[in-house]
Design a protein around this motif. Structure first.
Motif, PDB file in Angstrom:
ATOM      1  N   PHE A   1       0.831  -1.206   0.000  1.00  0.00           N
ATOM      2  CA  PHE A   1       0.000   0.000   0.000  1.00  0.00           C
ATOM      3  C   PHE A   1       0.867   1.257   0.000  1.00  0.00           C
ATOM      4  O   PHE A   1       0.452   2.308  -0.504  1.00  0.00           O
ATOM      5  CB  PHE A   1      -0.958   0.000   1.203  1.00  0.00           C
ATOM      6  CG  PHE A   1      -0.309   0.231   2.541  1.00  0.00           C
ATOM      7  CD1 PHE A   1      -0.221   1.507   3.070  1.00  0.00           C
ATOM      8  CD2 PHE A   1       0.199  -0.826   3.274  1.00  0.00           C
ATOM      9  CE1 PHE A   1       0.370   1.730   4.305  1.00  0.00           C
ATOM     10  CE2 PHE A   1       0.791  -0.622   4.510  1.00  0.00           C
ATOM     11  CZ  PHE A   1       0.878   0.664   5.030  1.00  0.00           C
ATOM     12  N   LYS A   2       2.083   1.151   0.531  1.00  0.00           N
ATOM     13  CA  LYS A   2       2.987   2.303   0.516  1.00  0.00           C
ATOM     14  C   LYS A   2       3.563   2.532  -0.879  1.00  0.00           C
ATOM     15  O   LYS A   2       3.819   3.667  -1.274  1.00  0.00           O
ATOM     16  CB  LYS A   2       4.112   2.096   1.527  1.00  0.00           C
ATOM     17  CG  LYS A   2       3.639   2.019   2.972  1.00  0.00           C
ATOM     18  CD  LYS A   2       4.806   1.834   3.926  1.00  0.00           C
ATOM     19  CE  LYS A   2       4.318   1.742   5.366  1.00  0.00           C
ATOM     20  NZ  LYS A   2       5.444   1.558   6.314  1.00  0.00           N
TER      21      LYS A   2
ATOM     22  N   GLU B   1      12.061   4.116   3.677  1.00  0.00           N
ATOM     23  CA  GLU B   1      11.340   3.499   4.786  1.00  0.00           C
ATOM     24  C   GLU B   1      12.332   3.203   5.920  1.00  0.00           C
ATOM     25  O   GLU B   1      13.545   3.126   5.674  1.00  0.00           O
ATOM     26  CB  GLU B   1      10.687   2.196   4.318  1.00  0.00           C
ATOM     27  CG  GLU B   1       9.370   2.378   3.595  1.00  0.00           C
ATOM     28  CD  GLU B   1       8.236   2.773   4.534  1.00  0.00           C
ATOM     29  OE1 GLU B   1       8.099   2.176   5.616  1.00  0.00           O
ATOM     30  OE2 GLU B   1       7.485   3.698   4.175  1.00  0.00           O
ATOM     31  N   PRO B   2      11.852   2.995   7.144  1.00  0.00           N
ATOM     32  CA  PRO B   2      12.781   2.694   8.240  1.00  0.00           C
ATOM     33  C   PRO B   2      13.642   1.462   7.988  1.00  0.00           C
ATOM     34  O   PRO B   2      14.751   1.361   8.508  1.00  0.00           O
ATOM     35  CB  PRO B   2      11.844   2.476   9.438  1.00  0.00           C
ATOM     36  CG  PRO B   2      10.660   3.330   9.136  1.00  0.00           C
ATOM     37  CD  PRO B   2      10.475   3.208   7.646  1.00  0.00           C
TER      38      PRO B   2
ATOM     39  N   GLN C   1      -5.157  -6.557  -7.288  1.00  0.00           N
ATOM     40  CA  GLN C   1      -5.699  -5.591  -6.333  1.00  0.00           C
ATOM     41  C   GLN C   1      -4.969  -4.264  -6.472  1.00  0.00           C
ATOM     42  O   GLN C   1      -3.748  -4.206  -6.367  1.00  0.00           O
ATOM     43  CB  GLN C   1      -5.536  -6.109  -4.904  1.00  0.00           C
ATOM     44  CG  GLN C   1      -5.938  -5.093  -3.836  1.00  0.00           C
ATOM     45  CD  GLN C   1      -5.831  -5.659  -2.449  1.00  0.00           C
ATOM     46  OE1 GLN C   1      -6.695  -6.404  -2.004  1.00  0.00           O
ATOM     47  NE2 GLN C   1      -4.763  -5.317  -1.741  1.00  0.00           N
ATOM     48  N   LEU C   2      -5.722  -3.201  -6.709  1.00  0.00           N
ATOM     49  CA  LEU C   2      -5.157  -1.859  -6.717  1.00  0.00           C
ATOM     50  C   LEU C   2      -5.404  -1.211  -5.356  1.00  0.00           C
ATOM     51  O   LEU C   2      -6.436  -1.456  -4.719  1.00  0.00           O
ATOM     52  CB  LEU C   2      -5.783  -1.012  -7.826  1.00  0.00           C
ATOM     53  CG  LEU C   2      -5.443  -1.427  -9.260  1.00  0.00           C
ATOM     54  CD1 LEU C   2      -6.140  -0.513 -10.260  1.00  0.00           C
ATOM     55  CD2 LEU C   2      -3.934  -1.405  -9.498  1.00  0.00           C
ATOM     56  N   GLU C   3      -4.462  -0.387  -4.938  1.00  0.00           N
ATOM     57  CA  GLU C   3      -4.539   0.209  -3.608  1.00  0.00           C
ATOM     58  C   GLU C   3      -4.417   1.726  -3.726  1.00  0.00           C
ATOM     59  O   GLU C   3      -3.650   2.233  -4.542  1.00  0.00           O
ATOM     60  CB  GLU C   3      -3.440  -0.375  -2.723  1.00  0.00           C
ATOM     61  CG  GLU C   3      -3.411  -1.903  -2.804  1.00  0.00           C
ATOM     62  CD  GLU C   3      -2.514  -2.578  -1.777  1.00  0.00           C
ATOM     63  OE1 GLU C   3      -1.986  -1.877  -0.893  1.00  0.00           O
ATOM     64  OE2 GLU C   3      -2.358  -3.808  -1.864  1.00  0.00           O
ATOM     65  N   ILE C   4      -5.187   2.430  -2.907  1.00  0.00           N
ATOM     66  CA  ILE C   4      -5.195   3.890  -2.980  1.00  0.00           C
ATOM     67  C   ILE C   4      -5.465   4.465  -1.594  1.00  0.00           C
ATOM     68  O   ILE C   4      -6.289   3.942  -0.835  1.00  0.00           O
ATOM     69  CB  ILE C   4      -6.259   4.384  -3.993  1.00  0.00           C
ATOM     70  CG1 ILE C   4      -6.178   5.906  -4.168  1.00  0.00           C
ATOM     71  CG2 ILE C   4      -7.660   3.930  -3.617  1.00  0.00           C
ATOM     72  CD1 ILE C   4      -6.989   6.433  -5.344  1.00  0.00           C
ATOM     73  N   ASN C   5      -4.737   5.520  -1.249  1.00  0.00           N
ATOM     74  CA  ASN C   5      -4.975   6.207   0.019  1.00  0.00           C
ATOM     75  C   ASN C   5      -6.296   6.962  -0.044  1.00  0.00           C
ATOM     76  O   ASN C   5      -6.496   7.783  -0.941  1.00  0.00           O
ATOM     77  CB  ASN C   5      -3.862   7.217   0.304  1.00  0.00           C
ATOM     78  CG  ASN C   5      -2.637   6.583   0.918  1.00  0.00           C
ATOM     79  OD1 ASN C   5      -2.738   5.707   1.763  1.00  0.00           O
ATOM     80  ND2 ASN C   5      -1.465   7.022   0.487  1.00  0.00           N
TER      81      ASN C   5
END
Length: 411
Positions: A18-19, A69-70, A187-191
């Motif tokens: 998702f990021k 990212e960390p 699957q597409l992901e969006i904020n």
């Protein structure tokens, strides 16, 4: 201007895709929509690149936009060092979760020219580009740090990107086929929102994006679905607490129901932010799964992490989900400070008894990092997700700990 968006090399974790779509891909999408930049993308978080691939891209890049990212800080700093060696004129703007946690550490790495001081990454990058082109005064700069010789210039003009202007994931630039292959589904992901008003001690959301719940406009979201429904089997609406804004949820439900095609999607929320009427409407709008942040069923640990939940409320909510054919999923944490083997066993046993899907995730000391005055590379190594075992639980072996995590399909 030639821009290169680069996600630093790391081990692949599909649970963090998702990021890639959101934090990384939507930032790219914002600039792609402007049609005034020559944009290249390298997502080394999911793709393996040869050294010559980096050389070819970096040699012709004017501005490197390095997402960190960390768990890929070390590799990202190495890439920045390589970039400066290959192309001494290149400017490097670092952004991402790790940068928001430790901006001064990034600036002191010796290779990064600018960082944002808040999560309005698109506006901070835009202002930095204007700064490089001498089209903005220092007084009008967003909250960013810019290295100018031996000096640091700090902007402090707070700006906010309206929800109708949020970028869509830049599907034409991102390795979408790779994402689909990694997850085994299209699957597409969006904020749909950023920020969270809840003070959970283990969570980065309110630290990175603030305590205010900011939302993508409904028109913007539906436009993305309308453009992509022929290539996606389902969607993930990314939000710390999707159902926090009930009016927003109702409007999205109504808009999706009135589309001439079906939309299958899932989201994450809190147990105390749903009710039966809402669950019925979510189901009618195509929501097939909701993940709930359970974390632990230990009442003492719930107090420590500022997230008390009654078992009665949990069970009744899970049963309501099943009634409306929504799969309830419990998100739990392993390795919380003070957690015992008995705590974990009790949580697993109860959730299995209730026939609820479980996803375990390792505890990371992100917020502990904020309390340190001087972050060292040894501190950074504790954030390496390939290691996992940062906060051992008494009487649980490393092997048992890893098996708990690998029950999770979204590692």
């Amino acid at each position: 201007m030639k821009l290169l968006f680069l996600w630093g090399p790391q081990s692949i974790f599909t649970g963090s895709l998702f990021k890639h779509y959101g934090y990384f891909g939507e930032t790219i999408g914002y600039f792609e929509r402007k049609k005034s930049f020559d944009i290249s993308v390298m997502d080394a978080g999911v793709e393996l690149f040869a050294y010559r691939d980096y050389v070819r891209e970096l040699d012709k890049t004017e501005l490197l936009l390095l997402y960190i990212e960390p768990y890929n800080i070390e590799s990202s700093i190495k890439i920045a060092r390589v970039a400066k060696g290959i192309n001494p004129k290149i400017k490097i703007f670092a952004f991402g979760v790790a940068v928001n946690y430790m901006p001064e550490f990034m600036m002191n790495s010796g290779t990064i020219d600018a960082v944002p001081l808040n999560s309005e990454w698109e506006l901070c990058i835009e202002d930095y580009i204007c700064y490089l082109n001498k089209k903005i005064s220092n007084d009008d700069l967003s909250p960013i740090i810019i290295k100018e010789g031996d000096q640091w210039i700090k902007g402090n003009k707070v700006k906010s990107l309206e929800g109708n202007l949020w970028g869509h994931p830049a599907l034409s630039k991102l390795p979408i086929d790779k994402y689909f292959k990694l997850t085994g589904r299209k699957q597409l992901e969006i904020n749909v929102s950023k920020g969270c008003p809840y003070p959970c001690t283990f969570c980065a959301e309110h630290v990175i994006f603030g305590k205010k719940d900011k939302r993508r406009s409904v028109d913007n979201l539906i436009d993305f679905i309308d453009q992509t429904h022929t290539i996606a089997d389902q969607y993930y609406f990314s939000a710390a607490t999707y159902t926090l804004d009930e009016d927003y949820v109702k409007e999205v439900n109504n808009r999706i129901i009135n589309l001439p095609y079906q939309v299958k999607w899932r989201a994450v929320t809190r147990i105390d932010r749903v009710n039966e009427e809402m669950l019925r409407e979510l189901s009618e709008a195509g929501c097939y799964k909701i993940s709930f942040g359970v974390e632990t069923l230990s009442s003492n640990l719930q107090k420590d992490i500022l997230k008390p939940i009654s078992q009665e409320k949990l069970l009744s909510t899970f049963e309501m989900c099943k009634k409306y054919k929504i799969i309830p999923r419990a998100l739990i944490m392993v390795g919380l400070p003070g957690q015992t083997k008995e705590d974990i066993k009790y949580t697993y046993d109860k959730l299995n008894e209730w026939d609820v899907e479980v996803r375990a995730k390792e505890y990371f000391p992100y917020n502990d990092m904020l309390r340190k005055n001087n972050v060292t590379m040894n501190d950074i190594k504790k954030l390496d997700r390939t290691e996992f075992y940062h906060n051992p639980v008494p009487d649980i072996s490393y092997s048992e700990f890893m098996q708990l995590l690998y029950r999770n399909k979204d590692i």
